[in-house]
Enzyme design. Structure first.
Site, PDB file in Angstrom:
ATOM      1  N   GLU A  12      -9.359  33.376  -9.085  1.00  0.00           N
ATOM      2  CA  GLU A  12     -10.047  32.380  -8.267  1.00  0.00           C
ATOM      3  C   GLU A  12     -11.539  32.311  -8.612  1.00  0.00           C
ATOM      4  O   GLU A  12     -12.123  31.219  -8.645  1.00  0.00           O
ATOM      5  CB  GLU A  12      -9.854  32.694  -6.777  1.00  0.00           C
ATOM      6  CG  GLU A  12      -8.405  32.664  -6.313  1.00  0.00           C
ATOM      7  CD  GLU A  12      -7.723  31.334  -6.585  1.00  0.00           C
ATOM      8  OE1 GLU A  12      -8.419  30.298  -6.647  1.00  0.00           O
ATOM      9  OE2 GLU A  12      -6.490  31.336  -6.758  1.00  0.00           O
ATOM     10  N   GLY A  47       0.816  -1.199   0.000  1.00  0.00           N
ATOM     11  CA  GLY A  47       0.000   0.000   0.000  1.00  0.00           C
ATOM     12  C   GLY A  47       0.852   1.251   0.000  1.00  0.00           C
ATOM     13  O   GLY A  47       2.085   1.199   0.151  1.00  0.00           O
ATOM     14  N   ASP A  76      -2.016  25.324 -11.934  1.00  0.00           N
ATOM     15  CA  ASP A  76      -3.198  24.900 -12.691  1.00  0.00           C
ATOM     16  C   ASP A  76      -2.786  24.241 -13.998  1.00  0.00           C
ATOM     17  O   ASP A  76      -3.334  23.197 -14.388  1.00  0.00           O
ATOM     18  CB  ASP A  76      -4.102  26.101 -12.987  1.00  0.00           C
ATOM     19  CG  ASP A  76      -4.573  26.792 -11.725  1.00  0.00           C
ATOM     20  OD1 ASP A  76      -4.721  26.104 -10.704  1.00  0.00           O
ATOM     21  OD2 ASP A  76      -4.791  28.018 -11.754  1.00  0.00           O
ATOM     22  N   LYS A 104       0.128  -0.051   7.311  1.00  0.00           N
ATOM     23  CA  LYS A 104       0.605  -1.431   7.152  1.00  0.00           C
ATOM     24  C   LYS A 104       1.216  -1.948   8.449  1.00  0.00           C
ATOM     25  O   LYS A 104       0.924  -3.065   8.891  1.00  0.00           O
ATOM     26  CB  LYS A 104       1.616  -1.506   6.006  1.00  0.00           C
ATOM     27  CG  LYS A 104       1.037  -1.094   4.663  1.00  0.00           C
ATOM     28  CD  LYS A 104       2.038  -1.234   3.539  1.00  0.00           C
ATOM     29  CE  LYS A 104       3.151  -0.214   3.627  1.00  0.00           C
ATOM     30  NZ  LYS A 104       2.663   1.179   3.416  1.00  0.00           N
ATOM     31  N   THR A 105       2.070  -1.145   9.068  1.00  0.00           N
ATOM     32  CA  THR A 105       2.691  -1.558  10.336  1.00  0.00           C
ATOM     33  C   THR A 105       1.646  -1.690  11.437  1.00  0.00           C
ATOM     34  O   THR A 105       1.697  -2.625  12.250  1.00  0.00           O
ATOM     35  CB  THR A 105       3.765  -0.531  10.753  1.00  0.00           C
ATOM     36  OG1 THR A 105       4.734  -0.408   9.711  1.00  0.00           O
ATOM     37  CG2 THR A 105       4.455  -0.962  12.031  1.00  0.00           C
ATOM     38  N   PRO A 147       2.419   4.868   1.316  1.00  0.00           N
ATOM     39  CA  PRO A 147       2.922   5.253   2.645  1.00  0.00           C
ATOM     40  C   PRO A 147       1.829   5.890   3.491  1.00  0.00           C
ATOM     41  O   PRO A 147       1.041   6.712   3.008  1.00  0.00           O
ATOM     42  CB  PRO A 147       4.020   6.276   2.308  1.00  0.00           C
ATOM     43  CG  PRO A 147       4.441   5.954   0.910  1.00  0.00           C
ATOM     44  CD  PRO A 147       3.209   5.466   0.224  1.00  0.00           C
ATOM     45  N   GLY A 148       1.766   5.488   4.760  1.00  0.00           N
ATOM     46  CA  GLY A 148       0.820   6.083   5.693  1.00  0.00           C
ATOM     47  C   GLY A 148      -0.532   5.415   5.748  1.00  0.00           C
ATOM     48  O   GLY A 148      -1.425   5.868   6.475  1.00  0.00           O
ATOM     49  N   HIS A 174     -12.090  30.113 -11.665  1.00  0.00           N
ATOM     50  CA  HIS A 174     -12.201  28.685 -11.348  1.00  0.00           C
ATOM     51  C   HIS A 174     -13.606  28.356 -10.853  1.00  0.00           C
ATOM     52  O   HIS A 174     -14.267  27.425 -11.344  1.00  0.00           O
ATOM     53  CB  HIS A 174     -11.190  28.303 -10.256  1.00  0.00           C
ATOM     54  CG  HIS A 174      -9.768  28.277 -10.709  1.00  0.00           C
ATOM     55  ND1 HIS A 174      -9.335  27.523 -11.760  1.00  0.00           N
ATOM     56  CD2 HIS A 174      -8.678  28.919 -10.216  1.00  0.00           C
ATOM     57  CE1 HIS A 174      -8.032  27.692 -11.917  1.00  0.00           C
ATOM     58  NE2 HIS A 174      -7.604  28.533 -10.984  1.00  0.00           N
TER      59      HIS A 174
END
Length: 623
Positions: free
Chosen positions: A439, A217, A515, A223-224, A219-220, A442
């Protein structure tokens, strides 16, 4: 001692400690005797040894120039020797008999002889004892320090007996209740837990449990934590070691550590052996990724140990990696790490459950809505959510509150994606207007295109990530598939900021850099991976490498096809930009109205934006 704390496994190394101390003592004594012998040899080579009678004869004849009294000898220089150059002089020495040394020294001084040093006989024994005791202490401490480093760090002197840096927890204190958002992975590991609880059920029918399982998977993702939870659920010891701990500069050290690891695990079976970042030692042995003899020997030893232990004794080997594509094929064959358990990024419900786990010990106010936060954090892993909750708690303390409110969580989320606000950064009026129109460009394209991800916030306050403003979207529902039309709408939204600059000011600024990067990446995936190109059709000329890390796509095609890919990407971006520009030009009055409102407020919500857009859409529908 608290059993929940990780401690190195105890055993034979502790029993050898007294023996090692006596060995150090003997070595120290030997070194001290050697130093003393060498010192006496070097000192005596500088002098000529004579008898005490010769010394007295020289004294009586008045032929002495200099005399030095030491604790055990007399060193003297005759007048003949004193006349020679310093490099050719060689003094004489003789033993010091018991008697009144002070009287003899006085007689010599009266006769004009230079007495350079006088050591009283009564203090000489104490001085020599202190000298040797100090030398012994210094050498002993030095040897103990060298011995500890050599036995602990894998230096040359202890390569043969080096032990693996293993940490064993008798009780991890972690169960599946502490792991959220990984229901599929927990279900896959449930069989291992059942086997460790009731191995007889499987051995009676003749079944063999897989010896190893590979947790794969990003990182983070936890798993551990999952591996610890398996040991906690099964209530067995948990051995933890990193793959990088096996590999050393000296050939044979890694293999020795692998043997040591499984020997210690066999003594306390049933147990869980967890190897984190196994790709450090399990890398493929072909020439594509390079070759390293120590790494290959360590991998061969690991393969042999996994084949050698009896799984019916209850030893289960778990490993974790985020680069499964580079692992050696022999490591993944049946009978070794043949089970691959995907620990993926959590979905909406998984993120909600993860937030509930991480907020169990956090005091929350009544207005906290974790579901909204889970919706906003699409793509986040467990570690990200844990960090977000902790940041919110820290902010609540800084603000002087005793409970975390919804604003703390939302601000912490914005801090993670955009950094903290730059309160002392002052934009000029022209720059501020450019940022505001950018902005709103967008947000307005997103609103008019009826995106499923509504705008939740628009701000023109600068942040430490480098953004002078940003537009935040929150998906209303969890989506796993996107159509071509939806991706084109997303492209037009990304390019809406640059289009607004061109429509209103007729300029192009550096504010659209991020962007353009994201839009180009999306268009590239549409052409090379998703098969959404008109000219290339359903051809996918790129392949994804390291999907659990950066997940970049690399072209694997001819130069002609690569040039065609570039043309298609450019065409899609140009079409999307032109449509975004036309949308804003057709709604120029609405663009101006919202931008002027944003310039006054600096930050507006999605509801405030839709209050401007909805009447406009209603009028168009009536017409």
């Amino acid at each position: 001692m608290d059993q929940n704390n990780p401690t190195p496994p105890k055993g034979p190394p502790d029993q050898k400690k007294p023996k090692s101390i006596w060995t150090t003592v003997l070595i120290t004594v030997g070194i001290l005797l050697l130093i003393t012998t060498l010192y006496n040899f070097i000192s005596n080579s500088r002098y000529t040894e004579t008898t005490y009678s010769d010394f007295l004869s020289q004294k009586e004849s008045g032929n002495l120039a200099e005399v030095e009294f030491q604790s055990d000898r007399i060193i003297y220089l005759t007048r003949d020797q004193a006349q020679l150059p310093a490099s050719h002089r060689k003094a004489c020495f003789t033993g010091l008999p018991r008697g009144d040394v002070m009287d003899m020294a006085a007689q010599l001084q009266d006769a004009g002889v230079k007495v350079t040093q006088l050591i009283e006989e009564d203090n000489s024994g104490i001085i020599m004892l202190l000298y040797y005791a100090g030398m012994f202490g210094l050498i002993f401490l030095l040897m103990r320090s060298i011995s500890k480093r050599m036995s602990g760090d894998g230096m040359m002197g202890s390569v043969g007996g080096n032990k693996a840096k293993v940490y064993m927890e008798k009780k991890t204190g972690v169960t599946f209740k502490d792991v959220a958002g990984q229901d599929e992975a927990k279900e896959s590991l449930q069989e291992i837990i059942d086997f460790l609880h009731n191995p007889q059920r499987y051995t009676d029918i003749g079944a063999k449990l897989p010896k190893g399982a590979l947790l794969v998977g990003a990182p983070g993702t936890g798993k551990t934590l999952l591996a610890k939870a398996v040991a906690g659920e099964a209530n067995v010891p948990f051995f933890s070691i990193s793959g990088s701990d096996f590999v050393e500069m000296f050939v044979g050290v890694g293999a020795s550590r692998v043997r040591s690891l499984f020997q210690q695990a066999a003594k306390v079976a049933p147990c869980i052996v967890f190897i984190d970042e196994i790709d450090a030692v399990g890398r493929s042995r072909d020439s594509r990724y390079g070759s390293h003899s120590e790494q290959e020997q360590t991998l061969n030893q690991l393969l042999g140990e996994i084949d050698g232990f009896d799984s019916s004794k209850g030893i289960v080997c778990l490993a974790a990696t985020n680069r499964p594509e580079i692992l050696d094929k022999a490591l993944l064959r049946p009978g070794r790490f043949d089970r691959r358990i995907i620990v993926d990024r959590p979905n909406l419900q998984g993120r909600l459950d993860t937030l509930k786990v991480h907020t169990r010990k956090i005091k929350l106010a009544q207005d906290v809505d974790l579901k909204k936060l889970a919706q906003a954090t699409a793509g986040a892993v467990g570690a990200d959510l844990a960090n977000l909750v902790n940041e919110a708690a820290l902010r609540a303390v800084r603000q002087g509150r005793k409970a975390v409110i919804q604003e703390d969580l939302l601000v912490s989320f914005e801090t993670v994606i955009a950094g903290t606000e730059k309160k002392h950064t002052v934009l000029s009026e022209t720059e501020k207007r450019l940022v505001a129109y950018h902005e709103v460009g967008h947000a307005l394209v997103a609103a008019l295109e009826k995106r499923k991800d509504p705008v939740t916030k628009i701000t023109i306050v600068p942040h430490t990530s480098g953004a002078l403003g940003y537009t935040m979207y929150t998906p209303e529902e969890e989506k796993f598939l996107s159509t071509k039309d939806e991706l084109l709408v997303e492209l037009r939204t990304m390019l809406g900021g640059r289009a607004a600059e061109q429509v209103v000011f007729g300029v192009q600024t550096t504010g659209a850099a991020n962007d353009l990067q994201r839009a180009t990446d999306l268009a590239k995936k549409m052409v090379t991976i998703y098969g959404m190109s008109e000219k290339l059709g359903m051809m996918a000329p790129a392949s994804v490498q390291h999907q659990y890390l950066e997940g970049n796509a690399y072209l694997d095609c001819s130069q002609e096809t690569s040039a065609l890919v570039d043309q298609e990407i450019q065409r899609i971006l140009a079409d999307s930009y032109e449509k975004a520009r036309k949308t804003l030009a057709d709604n120029r009055a609405l663009l101006d109205e919202i931008s002027e409102y944003l310039l006054v407020k600096e930050t507006i919500t999605g509801e405030e934006l839709m209050a401007f857009v909805t009447p406009k859409n209603t009028e168009e529908t009536e017409n």
